[in-house]
Scaffold this motif. Structure first.
Motif, PDB file in Angstrom:
ATOM      1  N   PHE A  92       0.825  -1.208   0.000  1.00  0.00           N
ATOM      2  CA  PHE A  92       0.000   0.000   0.000  1.00  0.00           C
ATOM      3  C   PHE A  92       0.859   1.257   0.000  1.00  0.00           C
ATOM      4  CE2 PHE A  92      -1.808   3.374   2.645  1.00  0.00           C
ATOM      5  CZ  PHE A  92      -2.864   3.749   1.839  1.00  0.00           C
ATOM      6  N   LEU A  93       1.867   1.309   0.866  1.00  0.00           N
ATOM      7  CA  LEU A  93       2.713   2.497   0.943  1.00  0.00           C
ATOM      8  C   LEU A  93       3.508   2.703  -0.345  1.00  0.00           C
ATOM      9  CD1 LEU A  93       3.967   2.215   4.620  1.00  0.00           C
ATOM     10  CD2 LEU A  93       2.263   3.795   3.694  1.00  0.00           C
ATOM     11  N   ARG A  94       3.943   1.595  -0.956  1.00  0.00           N
ATOM     12  CA  ARG A  94       4.666   1.704  -2.224  1.00  0.00           C
ATOM     13  C   ARG A  94       3.759   2.278  -3.308  1.00  0.00           C
ATOM     14  NH1 ARG A  94       5.636  -3.556  -3.467  1.00  0.00           N
ATOM     15  NH2 ARG A  94       6.785  -3.672  -1.531  1.00  0.00           N
ATOM     16  N   GLU A  95       2.513   1.761  -3.383  1.00  0.00           N
ATOM     17  CA  GLU A  95       1.572   2.265  -4.386  1.00  0.00           C
ATOM     18  C   GLU A  95       1.198   3.716  -4.115  1.00  0.00           C
ATOM     19  OE1 GLU A  95      -1.623  -0.521  -4.289  1.00  0.00           O
ATOM     20  OE2 GLU A  95      -0.547  -1.988  -5.507  1.00  0.00           O
ATOM     21  N   LEU A  96       1.090   4.083  -2.847  1.00  0.00           N
ATOM     22  CA  LEU A  96       0.782   5.463  -2.505  1.00  0.00           C
ATOM     23  C   LEU A  96       1.898   6.397  -2.962  1.00  0.00           C
ATOM     24  CD1 LEU A  96      -1.148   7.397  -1.005  1.00  0.00           C
ATOM     25  CD2 LEU A  96       0.173   6.915   1.055  1.00  0.00           C
ATOM     26  N   ALA A  97       3.134   5.990  -2.754  1.00  0.00           N
ATOM     27  CA  ALA A  97       4.271   6.802  -3.195  1.00  0.00           C
ATOM     28  C   ALA A  97       4.294   6.919  -4.719  1.00  0.00           C
ATOM     29  CB  ALA A  97       5.580   6.206  -2.687  1.00  0.00           C
ATOM     30  N   GLU A  98       3.988   5.813  -5.407  1.00  0.00           N
ATOM     31  CA  GLU A  98       3.931   5.851  -6.872  1.00  0.00           C
ATOM     32  C   GLU A  98       2.831   6.788  -7.351  1.00  0.00           C
ATOM     33  OE1 GLU A  98       3.416   1.927  -8.380  1.00  0.00           O
ATOM     34  OE2 GLU A  98       5.320   1.206  -7.596  1.00  0.00           O
ATOM     35  N   ALA A  99       1.681   6.746  -6.680  1.00  0.00           N
ATOM     36  CA  ALA A  99       0.570   7.611  -7.082  1.00  0.00           C
ATOM     37  C   ALA A  99       0.920   9.076  -6.881  1.00  0.00           C
ATOM     38  CB  ALA A  99      -0.680   7.251  -6.282  1.00  0.00           C
ATOM     39  N   ARG A 100       1.584   9.385  -5.777  1.00  0.00           N
ATOM     40  CA  ARG A 100       1.991  10.775  -5.538  1.00  0.00           C
ATOM     41  C   ARG A 100       2.994  11.244  -6.581  1.00  0.00           C
ATOM     42  NH1 ARG A 100       2.476  10.379   1.013  1.00  0.00           N
ATOM     43  NH2 ARG A 100       0.300  10.833   1.430  1.00  0.00           N
ATOM     44  N   GLU A 101       3.941  10.380  -6.909  1.00  0.00           N
ATOM     45  CA  GLU A 101       4.937  10.734  -7.930  1.00  0.00           C
ATOM     46  C   GLU A 101       4.270  10.926  -9.285  1.00  0.00           C
ATOM     47  OE1 GLU A 101       8.455  11.711  -9.725  1.00  0.00           O
ATOM     48  OE2 GLU A 101       8.009  11.543  -7.589  1.00  0.00           O
ATOM     49  N   LEU A 102       3.350  10.045  -9.627  1.00  0.00           N
ATOM     50  CA  LEU A 102       2.643  10.172 -10.900  1.00  0.00           C
ATOM     51  C   LEU A 102       1.834  11.465 -10.938  1.00  0.00           C
ATOM     52  CD1 LEU A 102       1.786   8.940 -13.597  1.00  0.00           C
ATOM     53  CD2 LEU A 102      -0.082   7.800 -12.383  1.00  0.00           C
ATOM     54  N   ARG A 103       1.162  11.769  -9.841  1.00  0.00           N
ATOM     55  CA  ARG A 103       0.375  13.004  -9.783  1.00  0.00           C
ATOM     56  C   ARG A 103       1.287  14.211  -9.955  1.00  0.00           C
ATOM     57  NH1 ARG A 103      -1.743  13.126  -4.524  1.00  0.00           N
ATOM     58  NH2 ARG A 103      -2.803  11.229  -5.104  1.00  0.00           N
ATOM     59  N   ARG A 104       2.472  14.150  -9.357  1.00  0.00           N
ATOM     60  CA  ARG A 104       3.415  15.265  -9.483  1.00  0.00           C
ATOM     61  C   ARG A 104       3.883  15.428 -10.924  1.00  0.00           C
ATOM     62  NH1 ARG A 104       8.588  16.350  -9.647  1.00  0.00           N
ATOM     63  NH2 ARG A 104       9.212  14.172  -9.618  1.00  0.00           N
ATOM     64  N   ARG A 105       4.101  14.301 -11.615  1.00  0.00           N
ATOM     65  CA  ARG A 105       4.565  14.374 -13.001  1.00  0.00           C
ATOM     66  C   ARG A 105       3.454  14.755 -13.961  1.00  0.00           C
ATOM     67  NH1 ARG A 105       7.407   8.795 -13.658  1.00  0.00           N
ATOM     68  NH2 ARG A 105       5.257   8.415 -13.277  1.00  0.00           N
ATOM     69  N   VAL A 106       2.238  14.261 -13.718  1.00  0.00           N
ATOM     70  CA  VAL A 106       1.134  14.499 -14.646  1.00  0.00           C
ATOM     71  C   VAL A 106       0.654  15.939 -14.578  1.00  0.00           C
ATOM     72  CG1 VAL A 106      -1.285  13.903 -15.071  1.00  0.00           C
ATOM     73  CG2 VAL A 106       0.379  12.119 -14.738  1.00  0.00           C
ATOM     74  N   THR A 107       0.733  16.553 -13.412  1.00  0.00           N
ATOM     75  CA  THR A 107       0.275  17.935 -13.272  1.00  0.00           C
ATOM     76  C   THR A 107       1.443  18.851 -12.929  1.00  0.00           C
ATOM     77  OG1 THR A 107      -0.254  17.554 -10.957  1.00  0.00           O
ATOM     78  CG2 THR A 107      -2.036  17.238 -12.540  1.00  0.00           C
TER      79      THR A 107
END
Length: 71
Positions: free
Chosen positions: A35-50
């Motif tokens: 869960f924590l790994r996926e959360l970190a990936e989601a935050r990184e993706l959100r940072r890159r996408v926007t």
């Protein structure tokens, strides 16, 4: 009256799952790590996408720093 010990009793788990096996603990920790790994990936993706949001935040931070600068 009970004494406050930081929200949890030391060494015990709340609720009926007080007697959990080491396998259950390992499974819980494994799921938590995923869960924590996926959360970190989601935050990184959100940072890159926007990037405009992070760019805007950097610009606003720079403006705030300049606003309070003493000449």
């Amino acid at each position: 009256m009970t004494e406050f010990t930081g929200g949890r009793n030391a060494g015990t788990r709340p609720g009926p799952q007080g007697d959990i096996s080491p396998e259950q603990v390992r499974e819980h920790l494994r799921r938590r790590a995923i869960f924590l790994r996926e959360l970190a990936e989601a935050r990184e993706l959100r940072r890159r996408v926007t990037p405009h949001r992070s760019r805007r935040a950097r610009i606003h931070a720079a403006l705030r720093r300049r606003t309070f600068r003493i000449n």
